[in-house]
Design a protein around this motif. Structure first.
Motif, PDB file in Angstrom:
ATOM      1  N   SER A  72      16.007   9.849 -10.289  1.00 17.57           N
ATOM      2  CA  SER A  72      16.106   9.905  -8.817  1.00 17.57           C
ATOM      3  C   SER A  72      15.771  11.300  -8.314  1.00 17.57           C
ATOM      4  O   SER A  72      15.261  11.460  -7.217  1.00 17.57           O
ATOM      5  N   ASP A  77       8.841  12.607  -3.243  1.00 17.51           N
ATOM      6  CA  ASP A  77       8.301  12.853  -1.917  1.00 17.51           C
ATOM      7  C   ASP A  77       8.560  11.628  -1.039  1.00 17.51           C
ATOM      8  O   ASP A  77       9.680  11.176  -0.933  1.00 17.51           O
ATOM      9  N   THR A  78       7.524  11.081  -0.435  1.00 19.53           N
ATOM     10  CA  THR A  78       7.743   9.899   0.407  1.00 19.53           C
ATOM     11  C   THR A  78       7.465   8.618  -0.369  1.00 19.53           C
ATOM     12  O   THR A  78       7.388   7.542   0.204  1.00 19.53           O
ATOM     13  N   GLU A  79       7.298   8.742  -1.684  1.00 22.00           N
ATOM     14  CA  GLU A  79       6.948   7.572  -2.490  1.00 22.00           C
ATOM     15  C   GLU A  79       8.181   6.995  -3.176  1.00 22.00           C
ATOM     16  O   GLU A  79       8.079   6.430  -4.255  1.00 22.00           O
ATOM     17  N   ARG A  80       9.330   7.171  -2.561  1.00 22.12           N
ATOM     18  CA  ARG A  80      10.577   6.754  -3.188  1.00 22.12           C
ATOM     19  C   ARG A  80      10.567   5.278  -3.615  1.00 22.12           C
ATOM     20  O   ARG A  80      11.089   4.914  -4.661  1.00 22.12           O
ATOM     21  N   HIS A  81       9.933   4.435  -2.816  1.00 23.33           N
ATOM     22  CA  HIS A  81       9.917   3.006  -3.142  1.00 23.33           C
ATOM     23  C   HIS A  81       9.261   2.747  -4.493  1.00 23.33           C
ATOM     24  O   HIS A  81       9.499   1.729  -5.125  1.00 23.33           O
ATOM     25  N   GLN A  83       9.862   4.149  -7.200  1.00 24.08           N
ATOM     26  CA  GLN A  83      10.849   4.135  -8.281  1.00 24.08           C
ATOM     27  C   GLN A  83      11.256   2.688  -8.579  1.00 24.08           C
ATOM     28  O   GLN A  83      11.368   2.277  -9.723  1.00 24.08           O
ATOM     29  N   ALA A  84      11.448   1.923  -7.503  1.00 25.59           N
ATOM     30  CA  ALA A  84      11.827   0.516  -7.670  1.00 25.59           C
ATOM     31  C   ALA A  84      10.656  -0.288  -8.230  1.00 25.59           C
ATOM     32  O   ALA A  84      10.834  -1.157  -9.090  1.00 25.59           O
ATOM     33  N   GLU A  85       9.448   0.001  -7.751  1.00 28.91           N
ATOM     34  CA  GLU A  85       8.279  -0.751  -8.228  1.00 28.91           C
ATOM     35  C   GLU A  85       8.033  -0.489  -9.715  1.00 28.91           C
ATOM     36  O   GLU A  85       7.753  -1.410 -10.482  1.00 28.91           O
TER      37      GLU A  85
ATOM     38  N   VAL B  94      10.832  10.697   6.498  1.00 24.63           N
ATOM     39  CA  VAL B  94      10.131   9.725   5.657  1.00 24.63           C
ATOM     40  C   VAL B  94       9.480   8.705   6.582  1.00 24.63           C
ATOM     41  O   VAL B  94      10.134   8.161   7.467  1.00 24.63           O
ATOM     42  N   LYS B  96       7.050   5.240   7.042  1.00 24.60           N
ATOM     43  CA  LYS B  96       6.439   4.057   6.428  1.00 24.60           C
ATOM     44  C   LYS B  96       5.753   3.264   7.529  1.00 24.60           C
ATOM     45  O   LYS B  96       6.266   3.172   8.655  1.00 24.60           O
ATOM     46  N   GLN B 134       9.117  -1.126   2.278  1.00 21.69           N
ATOM     47  CA  GLN B 134       8.720  -0.024   1.407  1.00 21.69           C
ATOM     48  C   GLN B 134       9.885   0.914   1.080  1.00 21.69           C
ATOM     49  O   GLN B 134       9.791   1.735   0.181  1.00 21.69           O
ATOM     50  N   MET B 137      14.531  -2.437  -2.287  1.00 27.42           N
ATOM     51  CA  MET B 137      14.782  -3.855  -2.567  1.00 27.42           C
ATOM     52  C   MET B 137      15.468  -4.583  -1.411  1.00 27.42           C
ATOM     53  O   MET B 137      15.049  -5.650  -1.002  1.00 27.42           O
TER      54      MET B 137
END
Lengths: 251, 246
Positions: A72, A77-81, A83-85, B94, B96, B134, B137
């Motif tokens: 974590s 950066d702004t690509e946190r999602h 991590q889930a993918e 942030v 999206k 985005q 979950m």
């Protein structure tokens, strides 16, 4: 006392002498990369599925690894999602690998640091490495190496790769009762969760020794001469994590 | 007070309760899962705080129809801006974005009362949901996986001591019988301890022998099964801290 000759250290020296000095000799810390951490978490999960033959257990290990704060805390950066993918992709890799190949493999050894003393070069005290897994597969002892890649590895590139040949040599040096019959690269395709390549080649000891000989010679010739490779940092900080330190040192 | 990146990540990646997932016919022989815009807004408030985010419709384009009394269609682009705390006194924005589509549904006679109104609203909420997913979950990303592992099924429990007449009976939010819940919790905790131990070993922080020796010296047991619930919880916490520290 010299630093151990490992495949990783050798690759770094080949890519750029300056980077090698900063990373391997001066031990300048670098931020941990997402791809590197993903590979480590995958290795933990794949190792577990080969040992336990239990997909759920292996996925638990991968998830526990991926959910730690060290992941974590990476620079998402702004690509946190993502991590889930990536987590979903890793879980699929483990399941796909086991169903397709792993279920027929019997784990022998792996994820263990192997060390061989070496006297034939002044700049080398030990050659070291951590092979991913040695398994019995179709009645042969096969050495596996797991890779994650966004592009296809060329068969010729894998066939002439030093990495598994070096690990096979280390295994046979360290654990005399294990003779490695075949070398197998398992390449997972980033983005799809599937296995894009499984390339198995016979362990040719003559070829392996020639590759290791080349490696030792290159290391011995270049160790201590830390020239910057301008081609390796052509894109600056986007390619080399040591770009800033290197720049400071040279100006 | 904005939430930290870690708090947001944990909250955003929670599972979606199955009862919040609506389905409709995709029109191509399969069903299509979706969340209501109301639910997604409520989740956004939970994840970022009511004042921790906003959204703007940056584009709204009519892409078809629109004659008086006839159906019409719109495409919208929505941008969500969220502010999170970096944990060191700083803040990070942030952003999206997502595109969405909306079309009015004509009445049986083929005419529409307010063709633009419905199509615009649908396009906007579709775009909003596509942007929000985005973040994690619980904001809709879970529905994009075929297996939907991050959609939480209702707890299946027995409601009496006797054998159930219908074994598949499902009661959401009911209180499970204590012994069943306890065993299930403990077995889950033991699995988590095993997984976290393997992470510690994989990170080369400790060997299996060292972990066993630590457990023996601290709790005087050889197996996690012999630990009390409190000890097991404590051991898991210790392992987690060790793994996180890497």
């Amino acid at each position: 006392m010299t630093i151990p000759l490992t495949y990783s250290n050798y690759s770094t020296l080949r890519s750029c002498g300056r980077r090698f000095k900063l990373q391997c000799i001066d031990l300048v810390p670098q931020p941990r990369a997402v791809a590197l951490e993903f590979g480590s978490a995958m290795h933990a999960g794949l190792h577990d599925v080969l040992v336990t033959h239990d997909i759920e257990s292996a996925q638990d290990v991968f998830s526990a690894y991926w959910d730690t704060k060290s992941i974590s805390g990476l620079n998402w950066d702004t690509e946190r999602h993502k991590q889930a993918e990536l987590k979903q992709m890793g879980l699929k890799f483990i399941s796909n690998f086991y169903k397709k190949y792993g279920k027929d493999m019997q784990f022998v050894t792996g994820e263990k640091r192997l060390k061989s003393p070496f006297w034939a070069a002044q700049t080398i005290d030990t050659i070291e490495g951590t092979p991913d897994a040695l398994v019995i597969w179709n009645s042969k002892k096969v050495l596996l190496d797991f890779k994650t890649s966004a592009y296809n590895y060329l068969d010729e590139k894998l066939d002439s790769s030093l990495q598994l040949n070096l690990y096979a040599w280390l295994i046979e040096q360290n654990e005399g009762n294990h003779i490695v019959d075949d070398l197998s690269y398992v390449v997972f395709a980033k983005g799809t969760g599937s296995i894009q390549t499984l390339r198995t080649i016979p362990h040719d000891r003559k070829k392996a020794l020639a590759l290791i000989q080349d490696m030792v010679e290159y290391w011995d010739r270049n160790y201590g001469f830390y020239h910057k490779n301008p081609n390796a940092c052509v894109m600056g900080k986007y390619v080399c994590p040591y770009f800033n330190n290197c720049w400071k040192e040279t100006t | 007070m904005n939430k930290t990146i870690e708090q947001v990540t944990i909250e955003a990646d929670k599972k979606i309760p199955r009862e919040e997932v609506s389905t409709r016919d995709s029109g191509y022989g399969s069903t299509f899962s979706y969340l209501t815009a109301h639910y997604v807004v409520a989740r956004m408030n939970e994840v970022f705080g009511n004042c921790g985010w906003d959204s703007e419709t940056v584009e709204m384009r009519q892409v078809g129809g629109g004659d008086p009394g006839k159906p019409t269609a719109y495409v919208a682009k929505v941008r969500i801006n969220a502010i999170v705390s970096t944990g060191d006194g700083g803040y990070m924005k942030v952003v999206k974005e997502g595109y969405g589509f909306g079309a009015d549904k004509p009445k049986r006679d083929g005419t529409c009362n307010n063709p633009h109104e419905f199509a615009v609203k649908e396009a906007e909420s579709d775009a909003f949901k596509r942007a929000a997913r985005q973040f994690g979950m619980s904001l809709g990303l879970a529905l994009y996986s075929k297996e939907q592992e991050n959609v939480e099924e209702p707890t299946k429990i027995l409601t009496s001591n006797s054998q159930p007449t219908n074994p598949s009976i499902t009661i959401t939010n009911a209180v499970p019988l204590q012994p069943i819940a306890k065993d299930a919790d403990r077995s889950g905790l033991n699995k988590k301890i095993t997984a976290m131990s393997k992470v510690v070993i994989a990170k080369r922080l400790k060997t299996l022998d060292e972990l066993k020796s630590d457990m023996k010296s601290k709790y005087n047991v050889d197996s996690t099964m012999a630990l009390s619930d409190a000890q097991a919880g404590e051991l898991y916490g210790t392992l987690e801290t060790l793994a996180n520290g890497h």
